[in-house]
Design an enzyme around this catalytic site. Structure first.
Site, PDB file in Angstrom:
ATOM      1  N   ASN A  28       0.858  -1.200   0.000  1.00 41.00           N
ATOM      2  CA  ASN A  28       0.000   0.000   0.000  1.00 41.00           C
ATOM      3  C   ASN A  28       0.893   1.249   0.000  1.00 41.00           C
ATOM      4  O   ASN A  28       0.807   2.115   0.864  1.00 41.00           O
ATOM      5  CB  ASN A  28      -0.959  -0.004   1.202  1.00 41.00           C
ATOM      6  N   LEU A  29       1.757   1.281  -0.997  1.00 36.44           N
ATOM      7  CA  LEU A  29       2.842   2.266  -1.008  1.00 36.44           C
ATOM      8  C   LEU A  29       2.327   3.673  -1.277  1.00 36.44           C
ATOM      9  O   LEU A  29       1.491   3.890  -2.151  1.00 36.44           O
ATOM     10  CB  LEU A  29       3.863   1.872  -2.076  1.00 36.44           C
ATOM     11  N   HIS A  33       6.836   5.946   1.354  1.00 31.94           N
ATOM     12  CA  HIS A  33       7.615   4.749   0.987  1.00 31.94           C
ATOM     13  C   HIS A  33       8.547   5.048  -0.185  1.00 31.94           C
ATOM     14  O   HIS A  33       9.689   4.581  -0.223  1.00 31.94           O
ATOM     15  CB  HIS A  33       6.685   3.610   0.537  1.00 31.94           C
ATOM     16  N   GLY A 144      11.778   4.359   8.009  1.00 36.10           N
ATOM     17  CA  GLY A 144      11.287   5.720   8.211  1.00 36.10           C
ATOM     18  C   GLY A 144      11.257   6.096   9.685  1.00 36.10           C
ATOM     19  O   GLY A 144      11.001   5.258  10.551  1.00 36.10           O
ATOM     20  N   LYS A 145      11.500   7.383   9.943  1.00 36.32           N
ATOM     21  CA  LYS A 145      11.434   7.884  11.324  1.00 36.32           C
ATOM     22  C   LYS A 145      10.004   7.956  11.840  1.00 36.32           C
ATOM     23  O   LYS A 145       9.774   8.154  13.020  1.00 36.32           O
ATOM     24  CB  LYS A 145      12.037   9.292  11.393  1.00 36.32           C
ATOM     25  N   ASP A 147       8.040   5.578  12.208  1.00 37.31           N
ATOM     26  CA  ASP A 147       7.999   4.495  13.199  1.00 37.31           C
ATOM     27  C   ASP A 147       9.300   4.560  13.993  1.00 37.31           C
ATOM     28  O   ASP A 147      10.199   3.728  13.816  1.00 37.31           O
ATOM     29  CB  ASP A 147       7.820   3.143  12.496  1.00 37.31           C
ATOM     30  N   GLN A 150      10.383   1.604  16.192  1.00 35.87           N
ATOM     31  CA  GLN A 150      10.747   0.468  15.331  1.00 35.87           C
ATOM     32  C   GLN A 150      12.155   0.653  14.774  1.00 35.87           C
ATOM     33  O   GLN A 150      12.982  -0.266  14.789  1.00 35.87           O
ATOM     34  CB  GLN A 150       9.733   0.351  14.193  1.00 35.87           C
ATOM     35  N   SER A 182       0.687   7.599   6.072  1.00 35.57           N
ATOM     36  CA  SER A 182       0.600   6.247   6.612  1.00 35.57           C
ATOM     37  C   SER A 182      -0.458   5.490   5.822  1.00 35.57           C
ATOM     38  O   SER A 182      -1.466   6.078   5.403  1.00 35.57           O
ATOM     39  CB  SER A 182       0.174   6.310   8.087  1.00 35.57           C
ATOM     40  N   SER A 183      -0.237   4.201   5.655  1.00 33.80           N
ATOM     41  CA  SER A 183      -1.240   3.391   4.956  1.00 33.80           C
ATOM     42  C   SER A 183      -2.566   3.424   5.698  1.00 33.80           C
ATOM     43  O   SER A 183      -3.632   3.295   5.103  1.00 33.80           O
ATOM     44  CB  SER A 183      -0.758   1.951   4.836  1.00 33.80           C
TER      45      SER A 183
HETATM   46  O1  PAF Z   1       7.170  -0.625   8.977  1.00 34.96           O
HETATM   47  C1  PAF Z   1       6.651  -1.600   8.375  1.00 34.96           C
HETATM   48  O2  PAF Z   1       5.997  -1.456   7.347  1.00 34.96           O
HETATM   49  C2  PAF Z   1       6.808  -2.999   8.953  1.00 34.96           C
HETATM   50  O3  PAF Z   1       6.818  -2.981  10.340  1.00 34.96           O
HETATM   51  C3  PAF Z   1       8.057  -3.743   8.409  1.00 34.96           C
HETATM   52  C4  PAF Z   1       9.333  -3.047   8.818  1.00 34.96           C
HETATM   53  C5  PAF Z   1       7.968  -3.834   6.908  1.00 34.96           C
HETATM   54  C6  PAF Z   1       8.085  -5.163   8.980  1.00 34.96           C
HETATM   55  O4  PAF Z   1       6.961  -5.888   8.645  1.00 34.96           O
END
Ligand code: PAF
Length: 279
Positions: A28-29, A33, A144-145, A147, A150, A182-183
């Site tokens: 879902n770019l 992205h 990406g920042k 997240d 993450q 965001s998606s």
């Molecule tokens: O950020 C995301 O889209 C997901 O958490 C990732 C890093 C692709 C892992 O599934």
């Protein structure tokens, strides 16, 4: 662009490549992205993207089933960005047997903020990222920042496991009104979409107050959360943390001007949005 679904095909395509730059996604770019793909291109060659909606990182009541899957449109966008290989495994390709080995992020980093509200989320993310890294064997990978937690957890995982992959951070891509792309924004109704930039406004309020010398972290966080609540949001947290380890700053940290970041997660209707701002 070559589209491959199995680990064997992927390894064939990438054999002998030492400078691969990798961008893992769940598809879902959007423009955010694509900015990661462009950054990847600056840091390595070939650029490899993956699309895989990773069941392991979704909680039982989360949106795994309804997560937007837009494969054909995604392929078109990646073609335009000059991506060399798209790795798009099915669940059977990536998890041919139940994925019983899991990465467990450390409690301090993994159980706070998103980890507190989405138990198991970071274990699911790091498990799939480690597996994808093992398949792609990238020299660099772009996250990406948006997240923020993450990104930090993946970076620490690479360091602790001595993985040969450097993690590159990409700035958050925002719509003109400030909403981070965001998606999940596509779940918002038109009214909610108009309200959604208030999350970024709340972060800006906190960041600006801290820059002006406001040191009472607790009252700032609560003021920002109250404002959102009054507007009909259900905030999970708005939290000022240290950039270095995402722990709450002490009075000493505040006095010394430790680099900070304010992170937020809040529900608008049924859609949960997250965002953050470095201070
Ligand atoms: O950020 C995301 O889209 C997901 O958490 C990732 C890093 C692709 C892992 O599934």
């Amino acid at each position: 662009m070559k589209i491959v679904t199995t680990v064997e095909e992927l390894r064939d395509q990438l054999s002998g490549q030492l400078r691969t730059a990798f961008v893992p996604t769940m598809g879902n770019l959007h423009e955010g992205h694509l900015s990661l793909m462009r950054l990847a291109r600056k840091h390595g060659d070939p650029v490899v993207a993956s699309i895989f909606v990773n069941r392991l990182q979704f909680g039982p009541n989360e949106d795994f089933e309804k997560y937007p899957r837009t494969f054909n449109a995604d392929v078109e966008k990646l073609e335009k960005e000059g991506v060399y290989v798209l790795f798009a495994p099915t669940e059977k390709d990536l998890y041919p047997e139940p994925q019983e080995f899991r990465v467990r992020p450390p409690d301090g980093l993994g159980n706070t903020l998103e980890g507190e509200f989405r138990p198991g989320f970071f274990s699911g993310v790091t498990t799939v990222v480690l597996k994808l890294f093992s398949c792609v064997q990238p020299r660099v990978a772009v996250f990406g920042k948006k997240d923020y937690q993450q990104l930090m957890i993946v970076r620490n995982m690479c360091r602790q496991f001595a993985l040969p992959t450097s993690i590159i951070a990409a700035e958050t891509w925002r719509a003109d009104d400030g909403l981070a792309l965001s998606s999940r924004n596509m779940y918002l109704s038109p009214e909610e979409r108009a309200e959604a930039p208030q999350l970024y406004q709340a972060l800006n309020f906190v960041a600006e107050e801290v820059r002006q010398g406001h040191k009472d972290v607790f009252s700032l966080e609560h003021k920002a959360m109250d404002t959102l609540t009054q507007r009909g949001w259900k905030p999970d947290y708005i939290s000022i943390r240290k950039q270095i380890d995402l722990q709450p700053p002490t009075a000493g940290d505040m006095a010394e001007g430790a680099p900070l970041v304010v992170l937020a997660a809040a529900k608008l209707g049924t859609t949960r949005l997250i965002d953050n701002l470095e201070i």
